[in-house]
Motif scaffolding. Sequence first.
Motif, mmCIF file in Angstrom:
data_model
loop_
_atom_site.group_PDB
_atom_site.id
_atom_site.type_symbol
_atom_site.label_atom_id
_atom_site.label_comp_id
_atom_site.label_asym_id
_atom_site.label_seq_id
_atom_site.Cartn_x
_atom_site.Cartn_y
_atom_site.Cartn_z
ATOM 1 N N ASP A 190 7.097 6.224 0.017
ATOM 2 C CA ASP A 190 7.949 5.646 1.043
ATOM 3 C C ASP A 190 9.357 6.238 0.923
ATOM 4 O O ASP A 190 9.617 7.111 0.081
ATOM 5 C CB ASP A 190 7.954 4.114 0.958
ATOM 6 C CG ASP A 190 8.552 3.567 -0.334
ATOM 7 O OD1 ASP A 190 9.293 4.306 -1.027
ATOM 8 O OD2 ASP A 190 8.293 2.396 -0.663
ATOM 9 N N ASP A 196 2.930 4.250 -2.005
ATOM 10 C CA ASP A 196 2.357 3.165 -1.203
ATOM 11 C C ASP A 196 0.828 3.252 -1.265
ATOM 12 O O ASP A 196 0.170 3.609 -0.290
ATOM 13 C CB ASP A 196 2.856 3.288 0.237
ATOM 14 C CG ASP A 196 2.946 1.940 0.930
ATOM 15 O OD1 ASP A 196 3.058 0.921 0.235
ATOM 16 O OD2 ASP A 196 2.881 1.920 2.167
ATOM 17 N N LEU A 197 0.270 2.909 -2.425
ATOM 18 C CA LEU A 197 -1.172 3.021 -2.655
ATOM 19 C C LEU A 197 -1.778 1.641 -2.893
ATOM 20 O O LEU A 197 -1.249 0.842 -3.672
ATOM 21 C CB LEU A 197 -1.447 3.884 -3.895
ATOM 22 C CG LEU A 197 -0.868 5.299 -3.925
ATOM 23 C CD1 LEU A 197 -1.132 5.935 -5.281
ATOM 24 C CD2 LEU A 197 -1.468 6.144 -2.810
ATOM 25 N N TRP A 198 -2.907 1.368 -2.257
ATOM 26 C CA TRP A 198 -3.621 0.123 -2.512
ATOM 27 C C TRP A 198 -4.368 0.224 -3.832
ATOM 28 O O TRP A 198 -5.029 1.225 -4.120
ATOM 29 C CB TRP A 198 -4.594 -0.198 -1.385
ATOM 30 C CG TRP A 198 -3.936 -0.838 -0.211
ATOM 31 C CD1 TRP A 198 -3.681 -0.279 1.005
ATOM 32 C CD2 TRP A 198 -3.435 -2.183 -0.144
ATOM 33 N NE1 TRP A 198 -3.043 -1.182 1.824
ATOM 34 C CE2 TRP A 198 -2.887 -2.352 1.158
ATOM 35 C CE3 TRP A 198 -3.396 -3.244 -1.045
ATOM 36 C CZ2 TRP A 198 -2.307 -3.560 1.564
ATOM 37 C CZ3 TRP A 198 -2.816 -4.446 -0.644
ATOM 38 C CH2 TRP A 198 -2.288 -4.592 0.654
ATOM 39 N N CYS A 199 -4.272 -0.841 -4.635
ATOM 40 C CA CYS A 199 -4.955 -0.917 -5.929
ATOM 41 C C CYS A 199 -5.834 -2.173 -5.917
ATOM 42 O O CYS A 199 -5.374 -3.241 -5.512
ATOM 43 C CB CYS A 199 -3.950 -1.022 -7.070
ATOM 44 S SG CYS A 199 -2.683 0.271 -7.080
ATOM 45 N N ARG A 210 -5.859 -7.494 -5.547
ATOM 46 C CA ARG A 210 -5.504 -6.324 -4.741
ATOM 47 C C ARG A 210 -3.997 -6.363 -4.500
ATOM 48 O O ARG A 210 -3.432 -7.401 -4.162
ATOM 49 C CB ARG A 210 -6.263 -6.347 -3.417
ATOM 50 C CG ARG A 210 -5.890 -5.238 -2.432
ATOM 51 C CD ARG A 210 -6.729 -5.343 -1.162
ATOM 52 N NE ARG A 210 -8.107 -4.980 -1.431
ATOM 53 C CZ ARG A 210 -8.606 -3.761 -1.273
ATOM 54 N NH1 ARG A 210 -7.821 -2.783 -0.851
ATOM 55 N NH2 ARG A 210 -9.865 -3.512 -1.535
ATOM 56 N N ASP A 211 -3.338 -5.209 -4.683
ATOM 57 C CA ASP A 211 -1.894 -5.156 -4.510
ATOM 58 C C ASP A 211 -1.489 -3.726 -4.185
ATOM 59 O O ASP A 211 -2.246 -2.775 -4.417
ATOM 60 C CB ASP A 211 -1.188 -5.619 -5.790
ATOM 61 C CG ASP A 211 0.283 -5.957 -5.582
ATOM 62 O OD1 ASP A 211 0.714 -6.047 -4.412
ATOM 63 O OD2 ASP A 211 1.000 -6.126 -6.586
ATOM 64 N N LEU A 212 -0.277 -3.578 -3.642
ATOM 65 C CA LEU A 212 0.283 -2.256 -3.385
ATOM 66 C C LEU A 212 1.075 -1.784 -4.593
ATOM 67 O O LEU A 212 1.883 -2.532 -5.146
ATOM 68 C CB LEU A 212 1.193 -2.284 -2.158
ATOM 69 C CG LEU A 212 0.507 -2.234 -0.792
ATOM 70 C CD1 LEU A 212 1.507 -2.568 0.302
ATOM 71 C CD2 LEU A 212 -0.118 -0.862 -0.545
ATOM 72 N N SER A 214 3.455 0.136 -4.494
ATOM 73 C CA SER A 214 4.869 0.201 -4.090
ATOM 74 C C SER A 214 5.614 -1.109 -4.322
ATOM 75 O O SER A 214 6.829 -1.180 -4.098
ATOM 76 C CB SER A 214 4.974 0.592 -2.613
ATOM 77 O OG SER A 214 4.190 -0.255 -1.801
ATOM 78 N N ASN A 215 4.925 -2.149 -4.810
ATOM 79 C CA ASN A 215 5.604 -3.390 -5.181
ATOM 80 C C ASN A 215 6.243 -3.316 -6.574
ATOM 81 O O ASN A 215 6.766 -4.313 -7.068
ATOM 82 C CB ASN A 215 4.629 -4.566 -5.120
ATOM 83 C CG ASN A 215 4.312 -4.967 -3.685
ATOM 84 O OD1 ASN A 215 5.133 -4.794 -2.788
ATOM 85 N ND2 ASN A 215 3.116 -5.478 -3.458
ATOM 86 N N GLN A 276 -6.204 3.847 -4.354
ATOM 87 C CA GLN A 276 -6.200 4.735 -3.192
ATOM 88 C C GLN A 276 -5.594 6.089 -3.553
ATOM 89 O O GLN A 276 -4.556 6.177 -4.194
ATOM 90 C CB GLN A 276 -5.384 4.077 -2.076
ATOM 91 C CG GLN A 276 -5.288 4.854 -0.779
ATOM 92 C CD GLN A 276 -4.366 4.173 0.217
ATOM 93 O OE1 GLN A 276 -3.707 3.166 -0.102
ATOM 94 N NE2 GLN A 276 -4.310 4.693 1.421
#
Length: 311
Positions: A190, A196-199, A210-212, A214-215, A276
């Motif tokens: 970003d 910004d990857l989904w895990c 499930r979380d990003l 990028s948090n 991701q």
Amino acid sequence: MRIARFRHDGRTRTGVIEDGQARPFADDLDTIAVIEMGAGAASGLSLGTAVPLKDVRLLAPLHPSSIRDFVAFEEHVDGVRRSIDGSGGVPEAWYDAPTFYFTNPHAILGPDDDVPFPAASVNRDFELEVAAIAGPGQTIFGYTVFNDWSARDLQKREMQVNLGPAKGKDFASTLGPWIVTADELEPFKDQDGFLDLWCAASVNGTEIGRDLLSNMGWTFETMLAYAARDSLVRPGDVLGSGTVGNGGCLAELWGRGGKQDPPPLRDGDVVTLTVQGIGTLTNRITSGQTSRELPAVRRRDQEKARIERQS
């Protein structure tokens, strides 16, 4: 580029995964040697004969000399503190700098390996993380999936000494399935440099969290710079993101819910982590050998010892 270690025809090789095939480096280079070159130079290396990926056994992509595991997600810090010591909240010191601890680089497992938890542990847990691999010149060479396995009951006891974690962690860490070079993941960044990857994490096929990515509170570049401050980071060193929030581990959910739901991991449970743009990492839980009881501690009369020192 995806760089992997794999076993085929009785040989362990390092190479590139592409189009469903594994292609070993022609000069039999190991992963650390490739990382020391940098991704640009590595992309020009000669490759050997391709082997179908289904015919090789993937191994941990590298055996680093050090693993610094950060704790970069506020939600994880709050939930696990509630579970471990009942306090909850995020310490103000967390906001000052990206905190990390060192874990055992000699207990690295790879994709589909069994994970031998300490036999005495009953509160067994996974931790869904992404690891950055340090490259030459304090750059990030690439990324892999990282599972920081945790024996929460051992961790809870030993952290009362305000030093640790130790035996609650150092029995196993899993890396894999390969290293994805940093250039491949640039499109996911970003405007602030966060990936910004989904895990996602699942146990026995049921999604737990499930979380990003990028948090995170800090970028990997910031964590690398902090790790190198007044110290030394070498190519191939691993820097873990810390566990993602929203169910990135069981202890966070136990802390928030006030009970062990979902239950701790048991022998035979299968944990799958998916990130991701990187890949999927799966392991099965087992128990290690039963340990012998420790000799009892030698307790000393502190007042008597003080008098003896003065005499």
